[in-house]
Write a protein that holds these residues in place. Structure first.
Motif, PDB file in Angstrom:
ATOM      1  N   LEU A 198      -3.973  29.376  66.639  1.00  0.00           N
ATOM      2  CA  LEU A 198      -2.786  29.071  65.935  1.00  0.00           C
ATOM      3  C   LEU A 198      -3.262  27.337  65.290  1.00  0.00           C
ATOM      4  CD1 LEU A 198       0.142  29.524  68.344  1.00  0.00           C
ATOM      5  CD2 LEU A 198      -0.441  30.801  66.175  1.00  0.00           C
ATOM      6  N   ARG A 199      -3.037  27.684  63.765  1.00  0.00           N
ATOM      7  CA  ARG A 199      -3.528  26.363  63.172  1.00  0.00           C
ATOM      8  C   ARG A 199      -2.716  25.839  62.021  1.00  0.00           C
ATOM      9  NH1 ARG A 199      -9.248  27.394  60.933  1.00  0.00           N
ATOM     10  NH2 ARG A 199      -8.284  29.735  60.772  1.00  0.00           N
ATOM     11  N   GLY A 200      -1.220  26.010  62.255  1.00  0.00           N
ATOM     12  CA  GLY A 200      -0.194  25.720  61.187  1.00  0.00           C
ATOM     13  C   GLY A 200      -0.474  27.006  60.247  1.00  0.00           C
ATOM     14  N   LYS A 201      -0.478  26.280  58.968  1.00  0.00           N
ATOM     15  CA  LYS A 201      -0.356  27.114  57.640  1.00  0.00           C
ATOM     16  C   LYS A 201      -1.904  27.849  57.657  1.00  0.00           C
ATOM     17  CE  LYS A 201       2.816  24.706  55.169  1.00  0.00           C
ATOM     18  NZ  LYS A 201       3.200  23.833  53.863  1.00  0.00           N
ATOM     19  N   ARG A 202      -2.973  27.594  58.149  1.00  0.00           N
ATOM     20  CA  ARG A 202      -4.452  27.966  58.067  1.00  0.00           C
ATOM     21  C   ARG A 202      -4.573  28.974  59.245  1.00  0.00           C
ATOM     22  NH1 ARG A 202      -7.292  23.271  59.231  1.00  0.00           N
ATOM     23  NH2 ARG A 202      -9.016  24.763  59.362  1.00  0.00           N
ATOM     24  N   THR A 203      -3.428  29.615  59.977  1.00  0.00           N
ATOM     25  CA  THR A 203      -3.432  30.527  60.879  1.00  0.00           C
ATOM     26  C   THR A 203      -3.687  31.831  60.223  1.00  0.00           C
ATOM     27  OG1 THR A 203      -1.931  29.240  62.339  1.00  0.00           O
ATOM     28  CG2 THR A 203      -2.142  31.655  62.842  1.00  0.00           C
ATOM     29  N   ASN A 204      -4.581  32.424  61.073  1.00  0.00           N
ATOM     30  CA  ASN A 204      -4.987  33.824  60.415  1.00  0.00           C
ATOM     31  C   ASN A 204      -3.972  34.988  61.035  1.00  0.00           C
ATOM     32  OD1 ASN A 204      -7.383  33.250  59.074  1.00  0.00           O
ATOM     33  ND2 ASN A 204      -8.442  32.894  61.041  1.00  0.00           N
ATOM     34  N   CYS A 205      -3.015  35.168  60.376  1.00  0.00           N
ATOM     35  CA  CYS A 205      -1.857  35.983  60.643  1.00  0.00           C
ATOM     36  C   CYS A 205      -2.172  37.627  60.547  1.00  0.00           C
ATOM     37  CB  CYS A 205      -0.320  35.464  60.071  1.00  0.00           C
ATOM     38  SG  CYS A 205      -0.022  33.943  60.616  1.00  0.00           S
ATOM     39  N   GLY A 206      -1.394  38.458  61.470  1.00  0.00           N
ATOM     40  CA  GLY A 206      -1.693  39.849  61.218  1.00  0.00           C
ATOM     41  C   GLY A 206      -0.410  40.577  61.432  1.00  0.00           C
ATOM     42  N   ILE A 207      -0.265  41.884  60.858  1.00  0.00           N
ATOM     43  CA  ILE A 207       0.821  42.620  61.221  1.00  0.00           C
ATOM     44  C   ILE A 207       0.295  43.831  61.560  1.00  0.00           C
ATOM     45  CG2 ILE A 207       3.001  43.749  60.514  1.00  0.00           C
ATOM     46  CD1 ILE A 207       2.744  41.744  58.065  1.00  0.00           C
ATOM     47  N   VAL A 208       0.616  44.542  62.695  1.00  0.00           N
ATOM     48  CA  VAL A 208       0.423  45.668  63.060  1.00  0.00           C
ATOM     49  C   VAL A 208       1.759  46.885  62.893  1.00  0.00           C
ATOM     50  CG1 VAL A 208      -0.347  47.320  65.170  1.00  0.00           C
ATOM     51  CG2 VAL A 208      -1.096  44.959  64.920  1.00  0.00           C
ATOM     52  N   PHE A 209       1.394  47.532  62.155  1.00  0.00           N
ATOM     53  CA  PHE A 209       2.540  48.645  61.780  1.00  0.00           C
ATOM     54  C   PHE A 209       2.494  49.851  62.623  1.00  0.00           C
ATOM     55  CE2 PHE A 209       2.357  46.375  57.802  1.00  0.00           C
ATOM     56  CZ  PHE A 209       3.651  46.076  57.396  1.00  0.00           C
ATOM     57  N   CYS A 210       3.878  50.065  63.141  1.00  0.00           N
ATOM     58  CA  CYS A 210       4.000  51.490  63.858  1.00  0.00           C
ATOM     59  C   CYS A 210       5.023  52.222  63.178  1.00  0.00           C
ATOM     60  CB  CYS A 210       4.418  50.757  65.370  1.00  0.00           C
ATOM     61  SG  CYS A 210       2.958  49.999  66.412  1.00  0.00           S
ATOM     62  N   PRO A 211       4.985  53.599  63.472  1.00  0.00           N
ATOM     63  CA  PRO A 211       5.998  54.250  63.023  1.00  0.00           C
ATOM     64  C   PRO A 211       7.473  54.176  63.618  1.00  0.00           C
ATOM     65  CG  PRO A 211       4.378  55.779  64.368  1.00  0.00           C
ATOM     66  CD  PRO A 211       4.065  54.226  64.246  1.00  0.00           C
ATOM     67  N   HIS A 212       7.338  54.023  64.863  1.00  0.00           N
ATOM     68  CA  HIS A 212       8.578  54.097  65.870  1.00  0.00           C
ATOM     69  C   HIS A 212       8.701  52.860  66.589  1.00  0.00           C
ATOM     70  CE1 HIS A 212       7.715  58.344  64.918  1.00  0.00           C
ATOM     71  NE2 HIS A 212       6.609  58.220  65.917  1.00  0.00           N
ATOM     72  N   VAL A 213       9.996  52.893  67.261  1.00  0.00           N
ATOM     73  CA  VAL A 213      10.088  51.926  68.092  1.00  0.00           C
ATOM     74  C   VAL A 213      10.086  51.885  69.511  1.00  0.00           C
ATOM     75  CG1 VAL A 213      12.383  50.648  69.087  1.00  0.00           C
ATOM     76  CG2 VAL A 213      12.533  51.208  66.712  1.00  0.00           C
ATOM     77  N   ASN A 214      10.107  53.036  69.983  1.00  0.00           N
ATOM     78  CA  ASN A 214       9.671  53.558  71.339  1.00  0.00           C
ATOM     79  C   ASN A 214       8.589  54.496  71.286  1.00  0.00           C
ATOM     80  OD1 ASN A 214      11.896  51.959  72.713  1.00  0.00           O
ATOM     81  ND2 ASN A 214      13.200  53.340  71.640  1.00  0.00           N
TER      82      ASN A 214
END
Length: 201
Positions: free
Chosen positions: A81-97
């Motif tokens: 975690l480096r503030g605005k320089r954090t390398n963020c990511g999203i993992v997309f899933c098709p369902h909730v459960n």
């Protein structure tokens, strides 16, 4: 008696959808301006990893280890975690459960930072707790206190952060257009550092 100027706005739409919008709004003028002229996103790199279904969890963990090297970054500090320089990511899933759902995948990744369109089994019967969880995760991710989230597309599509460096689709998206829109959450920092958009198939 004057005809107003019309502006038709969409997310990333195919040229067929743009044509439909023009027809629906009866924009037939030859001088109508359609932007952008191209949907090319040179800052995005696309990759598909083909694995047996039973190997998805281990493939996801292996992929997370490889992302820093693919993006030519220091693997020891990539996920810090480096503030605005954090390398963020999203993992997309098709369902909730279920095994492909956000709660399961977030658990495989060792965190509870997830969004879902419907209430997960873990929160069934407690809407207040679920709404509190969503708000806390959203705020933490927005303020770069969380590096990665797992989301269904209905929540992931609302994200507009300049420091998303990667997206991972845990299954094949519904269409090429859907994938392009969801993957397009990445690479918005205006710098030519490329972002990675992966599908585990």
């Amino acid at each position: 008696g004057r005809r107003p100027t019309l502006v038709g706005l969409t997310g990333t739409a195919s040229f067929a959808v743009l044509t439909d919008i023009q027809m629906g709004m009866q924009v037939t003028d030859e001088d109508a301006i359609v932007l952008p002229k191209s949907f090319d996103r040179p800052e995005l790199r696309f990759e598909v990893r083909i694995v047996p279904k039973a190997s998805k969890p281990s493939a996801l963990k292996t992929l997370k280890l490889q992302i820093p090297r693919i993006l030519r970054s220091n693997p020891q500090h990539f996920y810090d975690l480096r503030g605005k320089r954090t390398n963020c990511g999203i993992v997309f899933c098709p369902h909730v459960n279920g095994s492909l759902g956000v709660t399961s995948v977030a658990g495989q990744l060792g965190h509870s930072n997830f969004f879902a369109g419907h209430i997960p089994k873990a929160f069934e019967g407690n809407w207040l707790k679920w709404n509190t969880h969503k708000y806390q995760v959203q705020q933490a991710f927005k303020r770069n206190r969380v590096q990665e989230i797992v989301a269904t597309k209905s929540f992931g599509m609302g994200i507009d952060k300049p420091n998303i460096r990667y997206t991972i689709h845990y299954t094949v998206p519904q269409s090429v257009e859907a994938f392009y829109q969801e993957a397009g959450r990445a690479g918005r920092n205006g710098i030519r550092d490329y972002a990675l958009c992966l599908i585990i198939y």
